[in-house]
Design a protein around this motif. Structure first.
Motif, PDB file in Angstrom:
ATOM      1  N   TYR A 153      -6.100  -2.219   6.961  1.00 31.10           N
ATOM      2  CA  TYR A 153      -6.456  -1.013   6.218  1.00 31.10           C
ATOM      3  C   TYR A 153      -7.654  -0.323   6.859  1.00 31.10           C
ATOM      4  O   TYR A 153      -7.645   0.877   7.108  1.00 31.10           O
ATOM      5  N   TYR A 160      -8.042   1.313  -3.846  1.00 31.88           N
ATOM      6  CA  TYR A 160      -6.919   0.540  -4.381  1.00 31.88           C
ATOM      7  C   TYR A 160      -6.636   0.958  -5.810  1.00 31.88           C
ATOM      8  O   TYR A 160      -7.461   1.586  -6.466  1.00 31.88           O
ATOM      9  N   GLU A 175      -4.622   6.185   2.759  1.00 28.66           N
ATOM     10  CA  GLU A 175      -3.891   5.008   2.296  1.00 28.66           C
ATOM     11  C   GLU A 175      -4.589   4.399   1.063  1.00 28.66           C
ATOM     12  O   GLU A 175      -5.813   4.354   0.997  1.00 28.66           O
ATOM     13  N   LEU A 182      -4.333   0.875  -1.436  1.00 29.97           N
ATOM     14  CA  LEU A 182      -3.695  -0.427  -1.649  1.00 29.97           C
ATOM     15  C   LEU A 182      -3.126  -0.486  -3.061  1.00 29.97           C
ATOM     16  O   LEU A 182      -3.776  -0.047  -4.013  1.00 29.97           O
ATOM     17  N   SER A 211       0.852  -1.183   0.000  1.00 34.14           N
ATOM     18  CA  SER A 211       0.000   0.000   0.000  1.00 34.14           C
ATOM     19  C   SER A 211       0.887   1.231   0.000  1.00 34.14           C
ATOM     20  O   SER A 211       2.113   1.123   0.027  1.00 34.14           O
ATOM     21  N   THR A 212       0.253   2.390  -0.002  1.00 34.56           N
ATOM     22  CA  THR A 212       1.050   3.613   0.021  1.00 34.56           C
ATOM     23  C   THR A 212       1.795   3.762   1.346  1.00 34.56           C
ATOM     24  O   THR A 212       2.640   4.629   1.472  1.00 34.56           O
TER      25      THR A 212
END
Ligand code: ADP
Length: 666
Positions: free
Chosen positions: A463, A476, A500, A502, A450-451
């Motif tokens: 997440y 994502y 965040e 993915l 992920s980021t």
């Protein structure tokens, strides 16, 4: 038939060369391979005899005998199994049939050292005899054939082998190894027994050796062991899975795994249970540490070995597990199925359905267990407790690990899930599309980069736990590589807001994720599909500014649409970009450009996807469009082609792209 000479198939000659030149560091494995062949031959006889009891002739007790002759320097492994006809000897002992081994051969580099390492990882079967023998003679008669139709096969393991007809009273096969100078250790009863118990204790047939006695030498000569003519079993001769767990050591479980899987590495985990209930069976299931080379081949057969009341029925019984668990190895021994069950019947049997469901659940809970151990060690997220497992009555619940694992073991355990996931994660994902009943459990087992994490360690639950206030979706992006995903312009606004995303770079991700529209009540949303709707993450002022910008940009937008009408489905203003002038997205339910590109590369038909071009009205390059009438068309096309380049695609007409950019540069 008189004596005939045949050449080995080229691959066999190559394999033999390798065997003799590179496997001497672990000589003893030849005995495991030959005893395993002997045992398979007995299994085959038992199976064929189900329909034709006459095949037993006058010897219904199946067994393997190991004998050696010090003077002649031979070691002989004899079974009274199915035997080989002349044609079978030529076919089976001169070619390589197994697809895995063939695949392996095709990967050899020619570099002796690297190849030696590779081959150590493979079960080379019969040909491993040449590790210790410079000549092998096989004498055999197939069950059911008359005594004068025996066959003698012999070879020195170089280019060819000889075959001739012999008379042989007893059905079955003797493999006579003429030992090399440096293989003396196998002319020793004690040594042979040690190797047999190490590798072959689980074989369910008796392996017999002649009893030896110490005989004092005459006068001052030393004594020696001499054969007594009395045969005794040297293995336990009970099927390993039929024993109680407490009677099977960890090492024995591992050895058994190696013998059924042809894997050289120990498995990551196993589970051994007797299941009682409406259908009764024993399951012994293993999660390998390494994917076989042909896991992705179309003709790769997964599946378990099927036994019915200890009688071997078939290998690779695919009906016993769904295809997304095709990496699992092991044995199912059913108490209920008929002995003459066929592959076709398996598909329809209700007992098989119950076994399949029970085994699937068992595998998933093994994986949950590994994942839990990994989570416990990093303490990154609260460990999930495995869902209740539905399998009725499991006899003492030991999953291959003693309860009092020490610290080293714990840290080894912690890495196991990552190891599993790296090898088999892509296969597991297929389960999202294949096994609806267990979709939620499978989803929990998934891990992504992920980021916030380059490594594929983020679970959907992790997440969710990190979602921002007001965030309504799990975001994502799919891309060909991690770098492309990370640098994708579509992520800019998410990065800016610290949300965040993915990063999915596995080929199956897009397909698999199409089956997972939500996780635990939260929808999954591709950031490259549809318009971004950050919902409550965007404040009122931002929304208003965006609307105004869009309004002001409208005339340019119309011109852009006209310029790009052949390339873009639509052009619109977006707030998802911060630093980039433009990006491509596809309609909400469309196939991503990335997947379409992949299909094309694979030579498959992909629907023509016209993407949507989204532009950042704040970007200087886009602002230039408003001012630079003369270059409008060039700029518009450059904008589009660059957006394509940014996500790893290629402009349809690269030369035109270069020309346009150059025109602007000068
Ligand atoms: P694998 O056993 O993995 O198929 P091998 O090279 O060990 O590969 O053996 C090749 C084939 O030779 C076997 O599949 C089997 O058909 C035959 N074979 C080997 N050993 C025996 C035996 N003891 N009795 C009957 N057939 C045998």
């Amino acid at each position: 038939m008189s004596k005939n000479t045949h050449s080995f198939q080229a691959e066999v000659a190559q394999l033999l060369h390798l065997v003799t030149h590179s496997l001497y560091s672990n000589k003893e494995i030849f005995l495991r391979e030959l005893i395993s062949n002997a045992s398979d031959a007995c299994d085959k006889l038992r199976f064929e005899a189900l329909d034709n009891a006459a095949l037993y002739e006058d010897a219904p007790n199946l067994e393997v005998r190991v004998a050696f002759d010090k003077k002649a320097r031979t070691l002989t492994i004899t079974d009274n199994g199915i035997g080989l006809s002349q044609q079978e000897a030529i076919d089976h002992l001169g070619t390589i049939a197994k697809s895995g081994t063939r695949e392996f051969m095709s990967r050899l580099s020619g570099d002796q050292k690297a190849d030696a390492q590779l081959i150590g990882q493979f079960g080379v079967g019969f040909y491993s005899g040449f590790i210790v023998a410079d000549r092998i003679v096989v004498e055999s008669r197939r069950a059911g054939l008359p005594a004068d139709q025996g066959v003698r096969w012999s070879s020195t393991g170089t280019g060819d082998f000889e075959v001739e007809t012999i008379a042989r009273d007893k059905r079955g096969t003797s493999v006579i190894l003429h030992l090399r100078e440096d293989a003396d250790e196998f002319l020793n009863g004690w040594k042979l027994k040690q190797v047999i118990s190490k590798y072959s204790d689980h074989i369910s047939l008796p392996i017999l050796m002649e009893k030896e006695e110490w005989k004092e030498g005459e006068d001052d000569k030393g004594g020696e062991m001499v054969a007594t003519g009395e045969w005794e079993p040297v293995n336990k001769a009970s099927a390993l899975w039929a024993r109680a767990k407490k009677d099977v050591s960890e090492e024995q479980y591992v050895e058994f795994y190696k013998s059924i899987s042809h894997d050289y590495e120990a498995p990551l985990a196993w589970s051994h249970n007797r299941v009682e209930g409406s259908t009764e069976y024993t399951q012994l299931l293993y999660i390998p540490a390494k994917a076989p080379m042909d896991l992705w081949n179309r003709d790769h057969k997964g599946g378990l070995k099927l036994y019915v009341k200890r009688v071997f029925i078939m290998d690779e019984a695919e009906a016993l597990l769904p295809s997304y668990l095709r990496f699992v190895k092991g044995v199912i021994d059913s108490a209920d199925l008929p002995l003459n069950v066929s592959r076709e019947l398996l598909q329809e049997s209700r007992d098989v359905k119950a076994i399949r469901e029970g085994s699937t659940k068992r595998v998933l809970s093994m994986l949950e267990d590994l994942a839990k151990k990994a989570a416990a060690s990093t303490a990154a997220a609260p460990a999930e407790s495995p869902a209740a497992d539905g399998v009725t009555d499991v006899v003492d619940k030991k999953e291959g690990e003693p309860a009092d694992a020490d610290a080293a073991k714990a840290s080894e355990d912690a890495g196991k899930y990552a190891k599993f996931y790296a090898e088999f994660g892509s296969v597991l994902k297929e389960g999202l599309g294949e096994d609806f009943a267990n979709r939620d459990r499978i989803a929990k087992l998934l891990r992504f980069a992920s980021t916030t994490s380059d490594a594929a360690t983020v679970s959907l639950a992790d997440y969710k736990a990190r979602m921002k206030d007001g965030q309504e979706a799990i975001y994502y992006i799919t891309a060909d590589t991690l770098a492309a995903a990370k640098n994708s312009p579509q992520l800019e606004v998410f990065k800016k807001k610290g949300i965040e995303v993915l990063l999915m770079t596995d080929r199956v991700d897009e397909w698999a994720l199409s089956y997972l529209t939500e996780f635990d009540g939260t929808p999954l949303q591709s950031v490259a599909k549809g318009a971004v709707d950050l919902g409550q993450l965007q404040d009122e002022a931002e929304k208003k500014a965006a609307e105004e910008a869009a309004e002001a940009f409208k005339p340019v937008l119309e011109k852009l649409k006209a310029s790009l009408k052949d390339k873009a489905e639509d052009v619109r203003v977006t707030t998802r970009l911060v630093d980039s002038p433009a990006c491509l997205v596809v309609q909400e339910h469309g196939m991503s450009t990335q997947l379409a590109r992949m299909l094309k590369q694979a030579g498959q038909k992909a629907p023509e996807v016209k993407p949507v071009l989204e532009v950042n009205a704040e970007h200087p390059l886009v602002k230039k469009l408003e001012r630079d009438e003369a270059h409008f068309d060039d700029l518009a096309n450059i904008l589009f082609d660059q957006a394509l380049l940014a996500e790893g695609g290629l402009p349809e007409d690269p030369a035109a792209y270069v020309r346009r950019v150059n025109a602007l540069l000068v």
